[in-house]
Structures are given as structure tokens and as C-alpha cells.
Design a protein around this motif. Sequence first.
Motif, PDB file in Angstrom:
ATOM      1  N   GLU A  29     -10.655  19.591 -22.412  1.00  0.00           N
ATOM      2  CA  GLU A  29     -11.645  20.549 -22.896  1.00  0.00           C
ATOM      3  C   GLU A  29     -12.857  20.658 -21.989  1.00  0.00           C
ATOM      4  O   GLU A  29     -13.749  21.444 -22.275  1.00  0.00           O
ATOM      5  CB  GLU A  29     -12.087  20.172 -24.313  1.00  0.00           C
ATOM      6  N   ARG A  30     -12.915  19.856 -20.938  1.00  0.00           N
ATOM      7  CA  ARG A  30     -14.077  19.944 -20.060  1.00  0.00           C
ATOM      8  C   ARG A  30     -14.149  21.341 -19.478  1.00  0.00           C
ATOM      9  O   ARG A  30     -13.140  21.908 -19.073  1.00  0.00           O
ATOM     10  CB  ARG A  30     -13.987  18.913 -18.942  1.00  0.00           C
ATOM     11  N   LYS A  31     -15.335  21.873 -19.438  1.00  0.00           N
ATOM     12  CA  LYS A  31     -15.520  23.234 -18.933  1.00  0.00           C
ATOM     13  C   LYS A  31     -15.514  23.228 -17.414  1.00  0.00           C
ATOM     14  O   LYS A  31     -15.770  22.227 -16.776  1.00  0.00           O
ATOM     15  CB  LYS A  31     -16.830  23.804 -19.458  1.00  0.00           C
ATOM     16  N   ASN A  32     -15.214  24.379 -16.855  1.00  0.00           N
ATOM     17  CA  ASN A  32     -15.298  24.615 -15.413  1.00  0.00           C
ATOM     18  C   ASN A  32     -14.278  23.844 -14.584  1.00  0.00           C
ATOM     19  O   ASN A  32     -14.504  23.600 -13.419  1.00  0.00           O
ATOM     20  CB  ASN A  32     -16.706  24.331 -14.885  1.00  0.00           C
ATOM     21  N   LEU A  33     -13.163  23.423 -15.168  1.00  0.00           N
ATOM     22  CA  LEU A  33     -12.100  22.827 -14.362  1.00  0.00           C
ATOM     23  C   LEU A  33     -11.378  23.946 -13.638  1.00  0.00           C
ATOM     24  O   LEU A  33     -11.028  24.968 -14.233  1.00  0.00           O
ATOM     25  CB  LEU A  33     -11.094  22.072 -15.234  1.00  0.00           C
ATOM     26  N   ASP A  34     -11.161  23.761 -12.348  1.00  0.00           N
ATOM     27  CA  ASP A  34     -10.418  24.783 -11.618  1.00  0.00           C
ATOM     28  C   ASP A  34      -8.915  24.580 -11.810  1.00  0.00           C
ATOM     29  O   ASP A  34      -8.481  23.585 -12.397  1.00  0.00           O
ATOM     30  CB  ASP A  34     -10.812  24.807 -10.140  1.00  0.00           C
ATOM     31  N   LEU A  35      -8.154  25.524 -11.340  1.00  0.00           N
ATOM     32  CA  LEU A  35      -6.699  25.509 -11.526  1.00  0.00           C
ATOM     33  C   LEU A  35      -6.074  24.219 -10.998  1.00  0.00           C
ATOM     34  O   LEU A  35      -5.246  23.606 -11.675  1.00  0.00           O
ATOM     35  CB  LEU A  35      -6.074  26.723 -10.832  1.00  0.00           C
ATOM     36  N   VAL A  36      -6.467  23.811  -9.811  1.00  0.00           N
ATOM     37  CA  VAL A  36      -5.879  22.614  -9.203  1.00  0.00           C
ATOM     38  C   VAL A  36      -6.138  21.393 -10.079  1.00  0.00           C
ATOM     39  O   VAL A  36      -5.239  20.587 -10.332  1.00  0.00           O
ATOM     40  CB  VAL A  36      -6.415  22.409  -7.772  1.00  0.00           C
ATOM     41  N   ASP A  37      -7.369  21.251 -10.581  1.00  0.00           N
ATOM     42  CA  ASP A  37      -7.694  20.109 -11.437  1.00  0.00           C
ATOM     43  C   ASP A  37      -6.946  20.174 -12.765  1.00  0.00           C
ATOM     44  O   ASP A  37      -6.481  19.149 -13.273  1.00  0.00           O
ATOM     45  CB  ASP A  37      -9.199  20.030 -11.688  1.00  0.00           C
ATOM     46  N   LEU A  38      -6.827  21.371 -13.344  1.00  0.00           N
ATOM     47  CA  LEU A  38      -6.091  21.515 -14.604  1.00  0.00           C
ATOM     48  C   LEU A  38      -4.631  21.103 -14.434  1.00  0.00           C
ATOM     49  O   LEU A  38      -4.089  20.345 -15.239  1.00  0.00           O
ATOM     50  CB  LEU A  38      -6.158  22.963 -15.110  1.00  0.00           C
ATOM     51  N   ILE A  39      -4.005  21.601 -13.377  1.00  0.00           N
ATOM     52  CA  ILE A  39      -2.596  21.264 -13.126  1.00  0.00           C
ATOM     53  C   ILE A  39      -2.460  19.769 -12.869  1.00  0.00           C
ATOM     54  O   ILE A  39      -1.554  19.114 -13.398  1.00  0.00           O
ATOM     55  CB  ILE A  39      -2.022  22.098 -11.961  1.00  0.00           C
ATOM     56  N   SER A  40      -3.379  19.212 -12.092  1.00  0.00           N
ATOM     57  CA  SER A  40      -3.329  17.787 -11.766  1.00  0.00           C
ATOM     58  C   SER A  40      -3.482  16.925 -13.021  1.00  0.00           C
ATOM     59  O   SER A  40      -2.746  15.952 -13.210  1.00  0.00           O
ATOM     60  CB  SER A  40      -4.427  17.451 -10.759  1.00  0.00           C
ATOM     61  N   GLU A  41      -4.433  17.283 -13.888  1.00  0.00           N
ATOM     62  CA  GLU A  41      -4.641  16.497 -15.110  1.00  0.00           C
ATOM     63  C   GLU A  41      -3.433  16.577 -16.035  1.00  0.00           C
ATOM     64  O   GLU A  41      -3.014  15.567 -16.604  1.00  0.00           O
ATOM     65  CB  GLU A  41      -5.918  16.955 -15.829  1.00  0.00           C
ATOM     66  N   ARG A  42      -2.861  17.768 -16.195  1.00  0.00           N
ATOM     67  CA  ARG A  42      -1.676  17.902 -17.048  1.00  0.00           C
ATOM     68  C   ARG A  42      -0.498  17.152 -16.447  1.00  0.00           C
ATOM     69  O   ARG A  42       0.267  16.511 -17.170  1.00  0.00           O
ATOM     70  CB  ARG A  42      -1.308  19.369 -17.263  1.00  0.00           C
ATOM     71  N   HIS A  43      -0.344  17.231 -15.134  1.00  0.00           N
ATOM     72  CA  HIS A  43       0.748  16.527 -14.476  1.00  0.00           C
ATOM     73  C   HIS A  43       0.625  15.026 -14.718  1.00  0.00           C
ATOM     74  O   HIS A  43       1.591  14.357 -15.103  1.00  0.00           O
ATOM     75  CB  HIS A  43       0.763  16.830 -12.976  1.00  0.00           C
ATOM     76  N   GLY A  44      -0.569  14.498 -14.515  1.00  0.00           N
ATOM     77  CA  GLY A  44      -0.796  13.069 -14.741  1.00  0.00           C
ATOM     78  C   GLY A  44      -0.520  12.678 -16.184  1.00  0.00           C
ATOM     79  O   GLY A  44       0.097  11.644 -16.452  1.00  0.00           O
ATOM     80  N   GLN A  45      -0.971  13.506 -17.102  1.00  0.00           N
ATOM     81  CA  GLN A  45      -0.753  13.244 -18.520  1.00  0.00           C
ATOM     82  C   GLN A  45       0.739  13.240 -18.850  1.00  0.00           C
ATOM     83  O   GLN A  45       1.236  12.331 -19.522  1.00  0.00           O
ATOM     84  CB  GLN A  45      -1.474  14.322 -19.341  1.00  0.00           C
ATOM     85  N   LEU A  46       1.458  14.236 -18.376  1.00  0.00           N
ATOM     86  CA  LEU A  46       2.892  14.327 -18.662  1.00  0.00           C
ATOM     87  C   LEU A  46       3.667  13.182 -18.024  1.00  0.00           C
ATOM     88  O   LEU A  46       4.586  12.626 -18.635  1.00  0.00           O
ATOM     89  CB  LEU A  46       3.452  15.676 -18.200  1.00  0.00           C
ATOM     90  N   ARG A  47       3.317  12.811 -16.798  1.00  0.00           N
ATOM     91  CA  ARG A  47       3.987  11.685 -16.133  1.00  0.00           C
ATOM     92  C   ARG A  47       3.756  10.390 -16.905  1.00  0.00           C
ATOM     93  O   ARG A  47       4.663   9.590 -17.080  1.00  0.00           O
ATOM     94  CB  ARG A  47       3.494  11.529 -14.693  1.00  0.00           C
TER      95      ARG A  47
END
Length: 142
Positions: free
Chosen positions: A4-22
Motif C-alpha cells: 500500500e505504500r504510495k509512489n512505488l514505481d512499476l519495477v518496485d511493485l513487480i519486485s515486491e510481488r515477485h519476492g512475496q510470491l517466491r
Amino acid sequence: MNIERKNLDLVDLISERHGQLRKISEQLWNDNSSIYISNSEWYIMSRVYKKQPTISYVTKHVDISRQATHKFIKSLEAKGLVEVNNLENNKKEKCIKLTSLGEECYEKNEALKANLEKRIAEQIGEEQLAFLKQILKSNWGL
């Protein structure tokens, strides 16, 4: 985990979701198996599943250093998940293949990931998941 952090760019969003899913995927496996398999080992196993590539081919097609790839292959071999054999008519090259245990583990892990995907679909909807997959598979011109 909710991103929910604001102002995350696409790369950071994808990276955070990837880490979470892994992390979730690894935990699901570890909760259901006595054989520990790292994410890098899964990555190598995915390149070998239903094939018998050379070790040099695997090394070139994973985003892991050559030395680390060899270390992971030795670890997989020690766990009885892969076997390494000499290549016919080539004394330098070796090929790698999953053992029956390796294939069984890989297929069980694929089922766990499919269940995780189903849980995601239940949260965001089948159409949204299909759309997300379509976007991720599309050519981004990069």
C-alpha cells in the motif's frame, strides 16, 4: 502482505510481488516436504524438466553465475533430484536430467504453485488474473 505504500514505481511493485510470491511458494514447499530446495535450485530444475540439456546450456540459460550453477547442480545431485552423465561422443560435456524423485518434486511444486494462483484468482478475479498474465507475457519493447 499488502503493498500500500504510495509512489512505488512499476519495477518496485513487480519486485515486491515477485519476492512475496517466491517466499510464499518456498514456504508452501517446505511445509509439505522434507527436502529443502532453494529458489535457485527450482530455477535450474525448471530448465531441466523433461529434457536432458548439457550443464553448459543450463549455465547459459539461468541468471546465476557459472560457479553457483555448478554448486547448485552438485547439491541437487546430492539430494537425489538430478543425475549428471557424460555426453555420448563428447568427453568434456556432461548432461543433466531429473531423477524420478526430481520429477515428482517438480510436479508437486507445480501443483502447489497452481493452487497459489487459484488463491490469487479468488482474490482479484479470474479476468484480472488472465489480464495480468497477458500483460506480463506481452512484448514490452525493452
